[in-house]
Design a protein around this motif. Structure first.
Motif, PDB file in Angstrom:
ATOM      1  N   TYR A   1       4.315   6.726  -2.812  1.00  0.00           N
ATOM      2  CA  TYR A   1       5.691   6.393  -4.037  1.00  0.00           C
ATOM      3  C   TYR A   1       6.141   5.114  -4.311  1.00  0.00           C
ATOM      4  O   TYR A   1       6.193   4.448  -5.331  1.00  0.00           O
ATOM      5  CB  TYR A   1       7.465   7.334  -3.696  1.00  0.00           C
ATOM      6  N   GLN A   2       5.850   4.463  -3.216  1.00  0.00           N
ATOM      7  CA  GLN A   2       6.364   2.879  -2.803  1.00  0.00           C
ATOM      8  C   GLN A   2       5.180   2.083  -4.183  1.00  0.00           C
ATOM      9  O   GLN A   2       5.252   0.862  -4.824  1.00  0.00           O
ATOM     10  CB  GLN A   2       5.956   1.879  -1.820  1.00  0.00           C
ATOM     11  N   TYR A   3       4.037   2.432  -3.129  1.00  0.00           N
ATOM     12  CA  TYR A   3       2.364   2.154  -4.332  1.00  0.00           C
ATOM     13  C   TYR A   3       2.570   2.383  -5.799  1.00  0.00           C
ATOM     14  O   TYR A   3       1.835   1.528  -6.671  1.00  0.00           O
ATOM     15  CB  TYR A   3       1.263   2.444  -3.431  1.00  0.00           C
ATOM     16  N   VAL A   4       3.389   3.590  -5.925  1.00  0.00           N
ATOM     17  CA  VAL A   4       2.708   4.176  -7.843  1.00  0.00           C
ATOM     18  C   VAL A   4       3.964   3.526  -8.106  1.00  0.00           C
ATOM     19  O   VAL A   4       3.844   2.413  -9.108  1.00  0.00           O
ATOM     20  CB  VAL A   4       3.117   5.438  -7.921  1.00  0.00           C
ATOM     21  N   VAL A   5       4.765   3.275  -8.304  1.00  0.00           N
ATOM     22  CA  VAL A   5       5.728   1.936  -7.922  1.00  0.00           C
ATOM     23  C   VAL A   5       5.505   0.888  -8.502  1.00  0.00           C
ATOM     24  O   VAL A   5       5.633   0.210  -9.409  1.00  0.00           O
ATOM     25  CB  VAL A   5       7.380   1.869  -7.988  1.00  0.00           C
ATOM     26  N   ASN A   6       4.965   0.023  -7.528  1.00  0.00           N
ATOM     27  CA  ASN A   6       4.406  -1.016  -7.824  1.00  0.00           C
ATOM     28  C   ASN A   6       2.679  -1.023  -8.785  1.00  0.00           C
ATOM     29  O   ASN A   6       3.162  -2.267  -9.850  1.00  0.00           O
ATOM     30  CB  ASN A   6       3.858  -1.426  -6.469  1.00  0.00           C
ATOM     31  N   ASP A   7       2.065  -0.586  -8.669  1.00  0.00           N
ATOM     32  CA  ASP A   7       0.800  -0.567  -9.420  1.00  0.00           C
ATOM     33  C   ASP A   7       1.585   0.009 -11.195  1.00  0.00           C
ATOM     34  O   ASP A   7       0.860  -0.828 -12.094  1.00  0.00           O
ATOM     35  CB  ASP A   7       0.397   0.669  -9.019  1.00  0.00           C
ATOM     36  N   ALA A   8       2.470   0.523 -11.632  1.00  0.00           N
ATOM     37  CA  ALA A   8       3.328   0.835 -12.599  1.00  0.00           C
ATOM     38  C   ALA A   8       3.696  -0.330 -13.379  1.00  0.00           C
ATOM     39  O   ALA A   8       3.432  -0.835 -14.067  1.00  0.00           O
ATOM     40  CB  ALA A   8       3.790   2.232 -12.418  1.00  0.00           C
ATOM     41  N   LEU A   9       4.598  -0.998 -12.161  1.00  0.00           N
ATOM     42  CA  LEU A   9       5.199  -2.253 -12.539  1.00  0.00           C
ATOM     43  C   LEU A   9       3.861  -3.568 -12.897  1.00  0.00           C
ATOM     44  O   LEU A   9       3.565  -4.683 -13.674  1.00  0.00           O
ATOM     45  CB  LEU A   9       6.353  -3.135 -12.073  1.00  0.00           C
ATOM     46  N   LEU A  10       3.215  -3.131 -12.003  1.00  0.00           N
ATOM     47  CA  LEU A  10       1.918  -5.024 -12.079  1.00  0.00           C
ATOM     48  C   LEU A  10       1.175  -3.760 -13.392  1.00  0.00           C
ATOM     49  O   LEU A  10       1.032  -4.850 -14.399  1.00  0.00           O
ATOM     50  CB  LEU A  10       0.763  -4.204 -10.702  1.00  0.00           C
ATOM     51  N   ALA A  11       1.159  -2.791 -13.655  1.00  0.00           N
ATOM     52  CA  ALA A  11       0.181  -1.919 -15.356  1.00  0.00           C
ATOM     53  C   ALA A  11       0.834  -2.467 -16.613  1.00  0.00           C
ATOM     54  O   ALA A  11       0.271  -3.297 -16.672  1.00  0.00           O
ATOM     55  CB  ALA A  11       0.097  -0.908 -14.770  1.00  0.00           C
ATOM     56  N   ILE A  12       2.585  -2.755 -15.925  1.00  0.00           N
ATOM     57  CA  ILE A  12       3.472  -3.670 -17.202  1.00  0.00           C
ATOM     58  C   ILE A  12       2.969  -5.069 -17.506  1.00  0.00           C
ATOM     59  O   ILE A  12       2.267  -5.277 -18.095  1.00  0.00           O
ATOM     60  CB  ILE A  12       4.607  -3.079 -17.086  1.00  0.00           C
ATOM     61  N   LYS A  13       2.485  -5.563 -16.026  1.00  0.00           N
ATOM     62  CA  LYS A  13       2.168  -7.452 -15.987  1.00  0.00           C
ATOM     63  C   LYS A  13       0.920  -7.300 -16.846  1.00  0.00           C
ATOM     64  O   LYS A  13       0.695  -8.352 -17.423  1.00  0.00           O
ATOM     65  CB  LYS A  13       2.721  -7.477 -14.672  1.00  0.00           C
ATOM     66  N   LEU A  14      -0.013  -7.171 -16.486  1.00  0.00           N
ATOM     67  CA  LEU A  14      -1.402  -6.510 -17.342  1.00  0.00           C
ATOM     68  C   LEU A  14      -1.651  -6.446 -18.395  1.00  0.00           C
ATOM     69  O   LEU A  14      -2.570  -7.321 -19.403  1.00  0.00           O
ATOM     70  CB  LEU A  14      -2.107  -5.592 -16.116  1.00  0.00           C
TER      71      LEU A  14
END
Length: 277
Positions: free
Chosen positions: A213-226
């Motif tokens: 869960y923690q990584y999916v949230v992190n990766d989703a928010l990271l994707a927005i930045k990318l």
């Protein structure tokens, strides 16, 4: 009508013949079931068969999170008839399905993406297909966790994911292919790596890394930045299959304004978000 000489083809079976023909698999299945549910469940293979049987009737014993994303059919998502390139058809455990591979390739082709970032390389099968469908002179950057870094993660991963981390080489299936020159392999933990140099530059981001869960949230928010400011696309895999992915995307849809329009792609485990133009 053209026909073969002296050949009439098989005769249509009547109701009695069909009933007799069904009797064999019926009683064989009955015997196998009796064994499976009496002593067969004590073996790993037997338990797997029971789980598979339940799955065929729509019950997943290991899934607790309910799907909440609105569902969209592929024809609504991918319009037109632009051809796609599909490479490396043979799939292994950990790869996207053939349908998912075609959907991802179609999304990349239709969006005319030239800069793609993938979080989670694994064996590189999807990476190669993303590269094969980019716009002219397009490029894919793909991030993977090296085996030696698995012990020092900022959040624990599911023990079932360890097999996808414990591999000799990331991206083995794109190396030595025509698409390899359009792929840059990066290594690191998506929760700690500094990717600020790529912020705001990507047309398409595909997230298929840790299911925690923690990584999916992190990766989703990271994707927005990318992603670039407007019109970019994010695709996630394993929604509805892994609770961590399902729960994280459900919460993002409810609690984060940017993800309010995220949808699930019918017939797949893909979830997709397209930023407004």
């Amino acid at each position: 009508m053209l026909e073969l000489d002296d050949v009439s083809g098989p005769r249509e079976r009547d109701a009695v013949t069909r009933t007799i023909g069904f009797a064999r698999p019926y009683f064989l299945g009955l015997a196998i079931s009796a064994r499976l549910f009496s002593v067969g469940w004590t073996t790993r293979r037997g338990r797997a068969a029971i789980v598979d049987l339940c799955d065929r009737f729509g019950y997943r014993h290991d899934r607790r999170e309910r799907e909440q994303l609105p569902e969209i059919c592929v024809d609504q998502l991918v319009t037109g008839s632009a051809p796609v390139t599909v490479c490396a058809l043979d799939a292994v455990d950990g790869n996207v399905s053939d349908r998912e591979l075609v959907v991802l390739s179609s999304l990349v082709r239709q969006s005319n993406a030239s800069r793609i970032f993938e979080i989670g390389t694994f064996d590189g099968r999807t990476t190669r297909n993303l590269a094969a469908n980019t716009a002219a002179h397009g490029h894919v950057w793909t991030l993977d966790l090296p085996r030696e870094s698995a012990a020092g993660l900022i959040a624990p991963i599911d023990r079932r994911e360890q097999v996808y981390v414990d591999k000799d080489e990331s991206g083995a299936r794109y190396r030595g292919t025509p698409e390899a020159e359009r792929i840059t392999q990066l290594y690191g933990d998506s929760g700690t790596i500094d990717l600020s140099g790529y912020y705001g530059t990507m047309d398409f981001v595909f997230v298929d890394a840790s299911h925690a869960y923690q990584y999916v949230v992190n990766d989703a928010l990271l994707a927005i930045k990318l992603l670039r400011a407007a019109g970019g696309v994010i695709a996630f895999r394993d929604y509805g299959r892994w609770d961590g992915v399902t729960g994280a995307l459900n919460d993002l849809m409810r609690r984060h304004e940017t993800f309010r329009d995220i949808v699930k792609v019918q017939g797949t485990t893909l979830a997709m978000l397209r930023l407004p133009q």
